[in-house]
Design a protein around this motif. Structure first.
Motif, PDB file in Angstrom:
ATOM      1  N   PRO A  27       0.837  -1.206   0.000  1.00 41.09           N
ATOM      2  CA  PRO A  27       0.000   0.000   0.000  1.00 41.09           C
ATOM      3  C   PRO A  27       0.867   1.249   0.000  1.00 41.09           C
ATOM      4  CG  PRO A  27      -0.815  -1.582   1.596  1.00 41.09           C
ATOM      5  CD  PRO A  27       0.476  -2.131   1.072  1.00 41.09           C
ATOM      6  N   GLY A  28       0.531   2.171  -0.874  1.00 39.13           N
ATOM      7  CA  GLY A  28       1.334   3.371  -0.990  1.00 39.13           C
ATOM      8  C   GLY A  28       2.467   3.219  -1.981  1.00 39.13           C
ATOM      9  N   GLY A  29       2.774   1.970  -2.336  1.00 39.13           N
ATOM     10  CA  GLY A  29       3.850   1.699  -3.280  1.00 39.13           C
ATOM     11  C   GLY A  29       3.538   2.202  -4.670  1.00 39.13           C
ATOM     12  N   LYS A  30       4.593   2.443  -5.419  1.00 39.13           N
ATOM     13  CA  LYS A  30       4.433   3.011  -6.745  1.00 39.13           C
ATOM     14  C   LYS A  30       4.515   1.933  -7.815  1.00 39.13           C
ATOM     15  CE  LYS A  30       6.258   6.810  -9.569  1.00 39.13           C
ATOM     16  NZ  LYS A  30       7.229   7.897  -9.631  1.00 39.13           N
ATOM     17  N   LEU A  55      -7.262  -1.512 -12.785  1.00 38.02           N
ATOM     18  CA  LEU A  55      -7.041  -1.619 -11.343  1.00 38.02           C
ATOM     19  C   LEU A  55      -7.626  -0.420 -10.605  1.00 38.02           C
ATOM     20  CD1 LEU A  55      -3.428  -3.040 -11.242  1.00 38.02           C
ATOM     21  CD2 LEU A  55      -5.603  -4.226 -11.398  1.00 38.02           C
ATOM     22  N   VAL A  56      -7.570   0.724 -11.249  1.00 39.31           N
ATOM     23  CA  VAL A  56      -8.177   1.909 -10.644  1.00 39.31           C
ATOM     24  C   VAL A  56      -9.674   1.680 -10.485  1.00 39.31           C
ATOM     25  CG1 VAL A  56      -8.750   4.334 -11.007  1.00 39.31           C
ATOM     26  CG2 VAL A  56      -6.440   3.511 -11.492  1.00 39.31           C
ATOM     27  N   ALA A  57     -10.292   1.123 -11.521  1.00 43.73           N
ATOM     28  CA  ALA A  57     -11.728   0.872 -11.478  1.00 43.73           C
ATOM     29  C   ALA A  57     -12.079  -0.150 -10.406  1.00 43.73           C
ATOM     30  CB  ALA A  57     -12.228   0.391 -12.834  1.00 43.73           C
ATOM     31  N   GLU A  58     -11.140  -0.985 -10.081  1.00 43.47           N
ATOM     32  CA  GLU A  58     -11.385  -1.990  -9.050  1.00 43.47           C
ATOM     33  C   GLU A  58     -11.121  -1.433  -7.655  1.00 43.47           C
ATOM     34  OE1 GLU A  58      -9.017  -5.379 -10.037  1.00 43.47           O
ATOM     35  OE2 GLU A  58     -10.043  -5.675 -11.943  1.00 43.47           O
ATOM     36  N   GLY A  59     -10.631  -0.239  -7.626  1.00 39.24           N
ATOM     37  CA  GLY A  59     -10.398   0.384  -6.336  1.00 39.24           C
ATOM     38  C   GLY A  59      -9.079  -0.020  -5.693  1.00 39.24           C
ATOM     39  N   LEU A  60      -8.215  -0.669  -6.463  1.00 36.72           N
ATOM     40  CA  LEU A  60      -6.954  -1.140  -5.895  1.00 36.72           C
ATOM     41  C   LEU A  60      -5.852  -0.112  -6.021  1.00 36.72           C
ATOM     42  CD1 LEU A  60      -6.779  -4.819  -7.225  1.00 36.72           C
ATOM     43  CD2 LEU A  60      -7.171  -4.057  -4.879  1.00 36.72           C
ATOM     44  N   VAL A  61      -5.968   0.727  -7.028  1.00 37.97           N
ATOM     45  CA  VAL A  61      -4.876   1.631  -7.371  1.00 37.97           C
ATOM     46  C   VAL A  61      -5.428   3.035  -7.553  1.00 37.97           C
ATOM     47  CG1 VAL A  61      -3.393   2.234  -9.331  1.00 37.97           C
ATOM     48  CG2 VAL A  61      -3.335  -0.079  -8.399  1.00 37.97           C
ATOM     49  N   GLU A  62      -4.571   3.989  -7.340  1.00 40.42           N
ATOM     50  CA  GLU A  62      -4.974   5.384  -7.502  1.00 40.42           C
ATOM     51  C   GLU A  62      -3.863   6.073  -8.280  1.00 40.42           C
ATOM     52  OE1 GLU A  62      -5.435   7.018  -3.626  1.00 40.42           O
ATOM     53  OE2 GLU A  62      -4.182   8.740  -4.075  1.00 40.42           O
ATOM     54  N   THR A  63      -4.230   6.857  -9.251  1.00 37.12           N
ATOM     55  CA  THR A  63      -3.200   7.518 -10.058  1.00 37.12           C
ATOM     56  C   THR A  63      -3.120   8.989  -9.679  1.00 37.12           C
ATOM     57  OG1 THR A  63      -4.785   7.956 -11.821  1.00 37.12           O
ATOM     58  CG2 THR A  63      -3.472   5.967 -12.027  1.00 37.12           C
ATOM     59  N   ARG A  64      -1.909   9.514  -9.748  1.00 36.96           N
ATOM     60  CA  ARG A  64      -1.718  10.948  -9.536  1.00 36.96           C
ATOM     61  C   ARG A  64      -1.063  11.514 -10.776  1.00 36.96           C
ATOM     62  NH1 ARG A  64       1.219   9.673  -4.007  1.00 36.96           N
ATOM     63  NH2 ARG A  64      -0.403   8.305  -3.178  1.00 36.96           N
ATOM     64  N   HIS A  65      -1.801  12.330 -11.446  1.00 35.98           N
ATOM     65  CA  HIS A  65      -1.374  12.889 -12.728  1.00 35.98           C
ATOM     66  C   HIS A  65       0.023  13.494 -12.610  1.00 35.98           C
ATOM     67  CE1 HIS A  65      -2.864  15.059 -16.574  1.00 35.98           C
ATOM     68  NE2 HIS A  65      -1.636  14.635 -16.696  1.00 35.98           N
ATOM     69  N   GLY A  66       0.863  13.092 -13.498  1.00 38.87           N
ATOM     70  CA  GLY A  66       2.203  13.658 -13.525  1.00 38.87           C
ATOM     71  C   GLY A  66       3.150  13.038 -12.530  1.00 38.87           C
ATOM     72  N   SER A  67       2.610  12.217 -11.643  1.00 41.04           N
ATOM     73  CA  SER A  67       3.457  11.646 -10.607  1.00 41.04           C
ATOM     74  C   SER A  67       3.595  10.131 -10.748  1.00 41.04           C
ATOM     75  CB  SER A  67       2.879  11.999  -9.245  1.00 41.04           C
ATOM     76  OG  SER A  67       3.520  11.269  -8.238  1.00 41.04           O
ATOM     77  N   GLY A  68       2.500   9.450 -10.823  1.00 38.22           N
ATOM     78  CA  GLY A  68       2.577   8.002 -10.933  1.00 38.22           C
ATOM     79  C   GLY A  68       1.303   7.323 -10.505  1.00 38.22           C
ATOM     80  N   ALA A  69       1.342   6.001 -10.487  1.00 42.11           N
ATOM     81  CA  ALA A  69       0.206   5.205 -10.026  1.00 42.11           C
ATOM     82  C   ALA A  69       0.620   4.493  -8.752  1.00 42.11           C
ATOM     83  CB  ALA A  69      -0.213   4.199 -11.091  1.00 42.11           C
ATOM     84  N   TYR A  70      -0.250   4.519  -7.757  1.00 42.99           N
ATOM     85  CA  TYR A  70       0.114   4.011  -6.441  1.00 42.99           C
ATOM     86  C   TYR A  70      -0.925   3.021  -5.919  1.00 42.99           C
ATOM     87  CZ  TYR A  70       3.133   8.071  -6.731  1.00 42.99           C
ATOM     88  OH  TYR A  70       4.061   8.993  -7.143  1.00 42.99           O
ATOM     89  N   VAL A  71      -0.458   2.067  -5.163  1.00 45.46           N
ATOM     90  CA  VAL A  71      -1.375   1.132  -4.521  1.00 45.46           C
ATOM     91  C   VAL A  71      -2.141   1.892  -3.445  1.00 45.46           C
ATOM     92  CG1 VAL A  71      -1.619  -1.010  -3.216  1.00 45.46           C
ATOM     93  CG2 VAL A  71       0.201  -0.773  -4.931  1.00 45.46           C
ATOM     94  N   GLU A  73      -3.998   3.068  -0.240  1.00 43.55           N
ATOM     95  CA  GLU A  73      -3.905   2.778   1.181  1.00 43.55           C
ATOM     96  C   GLU A  73      -5.301   2.453   1.709  1.00 43.55           C
ATOM     97  OE1 GLU A  73      -0.975   3.477   2.995  1.00 43.55           O
ATOM     98  OE2 GLU A  73       0.101   5.025   1.878  1.00 43.55           O
ATOM     99  N   ALA A  74      -5.350   1.570   2.675  1.00 40.77           N
ATOM    100  CA  ALA A  74      -6.641   1.251   3.281  1.00 40.77           C
ATOM    101  C   ALA A  74      -7.094   2.424   4.134  1.00 40.77           C
ATOM    102  CB  ALA A  74      -6.529  -0.009   4.125  1.00 40.77           C
ATOM    103  N   HIS A  75      -8.322   2.850   3.935  1.00 40.49           N
ATOM    104  CA  HIS A  75      -8.865   3.906   4.781  1.00 40.49           C
ATOM    105  C   HIS A  75      -9.175   3.349   6.152  1.00 40.49           C
ATOM    106  CE1 HIS A  75     -10.552   6.001   0.984  1.00 40.49           C
ATOM    107  NE2 HIS A  75      -9.372   6.464   1.298  1.00 40.49           N
ATOM    108  N   PRO A  76      -9.142   4.213   7.135  1.00 42.41           N
ATOM    109  CA  PRO A  76      -9.754   3.788   8.392  1.00 42.41           C
ATOM    110  C   PRO A  76     -11.260   3.682   8.155  1.00 42.41           C
ATOM    111  CG  PRO A  76      -9.136   6.101   8.459  1.00 42.41           C
ATOM    112  CD  PRO A  76      -8.603   5.546   7.175  1.00 42.41           C
TER     113      PRO A  76
END
Lengths: 260, 260
Positions: A27-30, A55-71, A73-76
């Motif tokens: 989680p949080g990994g790039k 993976l983004v659609a599955e809720g596993l990954v989140e992308t940050r424009h210009g930065s990268g795609a990250y796993v 993190e689990a929300h509280p």
DNA sequence: TAGTGGTCTAGACCACTTC
DNA sequence: AAGTGGTCTAGACCACTAA
């Protein structure tokens, strides 16, 4: 190792998914860059990009424009049980009341820690009317809030009241301190209409584009729609509320006896 | 009419979304073909296709390969209230029992109207163990079912029991007629462990690829995860169950008194 | 067989982030 | 300035459906 019947997008997505599941990508990994995945798998960048989009659609990954795609993190996760409505919470509500900006009438917006609030007089739609026991099209007070937690919107909640029940109360003339469901219950209690019983209805769905905006939802994040009717001990409805919750931040718990 | 700041995909998706909302494209109605949208909007087919894919992800549209894209019909929604566990439903269960194929031990699968069932002895994971009040890693009976409605899978439900509670009962040696939650409650009742109270926990999320397969989910369809613990009047846990529901087919309703 | 959705390549431009 | 994700074009092949 990988019998190549699948399509490239799936092959890449599956590989990444497995690496996430196994912890190789924590989680949080790039994730590897688009262009890197592309050359690694011998595909176009478009194809690699779509794999990540899956993976983004599955809720596993989140992308940050210009930065990268990250796993992701689990929300509280907040567990919502009947306790959140407990009497002691709305009978002792601490009111840090310093009225900075309280318009005397009409629509109004107030902002305070954790939520925005907006009050208006609106026509009851069918569901509101049925729940409050009034005629469709009647005027009712609407109290709309967006609740945030640590700066992030977690859910909306909009309450409806019969005008006679709340006329002249802080509900229609909001000031800081009268907040959330506890504030509403407190006022109703003081009006001689103590909340006694609630009925909640839950359903889950994908958000509308509007909700994506308001709740700053990640793509692929479902929402839970909640409808709540609050009644007195005499079964008289005193509030109808509906809200939209970011699904990943909540869990609902209910305990009840098995009926005959 | 349309100030062109937005990207092509959004422009097309928004237009289609509006046509669906307005009823110009009614449920079941067919969207323009990819190639047609492409020429209409002066974009590539890929772009048009992605616009439609957006709507699919939102749950508004469903595509049929080789045929077209269609506005999704509203499912009949089943409202789940406490009544579904009502005593009278599992005390009079009609058992059309004709044992066609009932292996005496080990894993077994039976298929009947509306659901498949699979029984096995498994090691309790942490959640199962805590819920049933046993040690993690202990053997427990697992009873997995996939429930269908009119030929379509609507949810899975997997129950866990303490071996001693169900040894020698139809639960571990399934036959037609012992079905679903009612069948399980019936057996527990006959074992002298009448179900009295349940705790349910709900959360919503996007499905795993596995679940997409088993439940034949449309892309963009969220699921609701349900955890249920059933107890006797003495608060002794007798069943722990978890299930995955197709979100669009259910609605959960709970009524309870406000605690102090 | 014609029409349709699904997917991929190859190359390009843009916007944003990071240093 | 370099790296990254987002998106688009133009053209192609495939698989499936319906007549």
């Amino acid at each position: 190792m990988s019998p190549d019947g699948r399509q490239p997008v799936h092959r890449i997505a599956d590989d990444l998914r497995e690496q996430i599941a196994s912890g190789a990508l924590p989680p949080g990994g790039k994730l590897p860059a688009n262009r890197e995945l592309a050359t690694q798998y011998g595909v176009t960048r478009m194809t690699a990009s779509r794999a990540v989009a899956t993976l983004v659609a599955e809720g596993l990954v989140e992308t940050r424009h210009g930065s990268g795609a990250y796993v992701r993190e689990a929300h509280p996760v907040r567990r919502l049980g009947p306790d959140r409505y407990a009497r002691h919470k709305w009978q002792v509500t601490t009111v840090d009341a310093f009225a900075a900006d309280t318009p005397a009438t009409g629509d109004s917006v107030s902002q305070q820690e954790g939520q925005t609030q907006e009050v208006a007089l609106v026509k009851a739609d069918k569901r509101i009317a049925e729940s409050l026991g009034v005629e469709t099209g009647t005027d009712v007070y609407e109290r709309a809030r967006v609740v945030t937690r640590e700066g992030v919107a977690t859910h909306t909640m909009t309450s409806y009241y019969r005008p006679n029940d709340v006329a002249g109360t802080p509900i229609v003339n909001p000031r800081p301190g009268i907040a959330g469901q506890a504030g509403g219950f407190q006022v109703l209690n003081e009006q001689g209409l103590p909340p006694h019983e609630v009925t909640e209805e839950l359903s889950a769905r994908m958000p509308t584009p509007d909700e994506v905006q308001v709740l700053a939802l990640n793509p692929g994040e479902p929402v839970v729609e909640v409808h709540r009717v609050t009644r007195t001990a005499e079964a008289r409805p005193i509030e109808y509320a509906r809200g939209v919750h970011v699904a990943s931040r909540f869990r609902w718990a209910f305990t009840y006896e098995i009926p005959d």
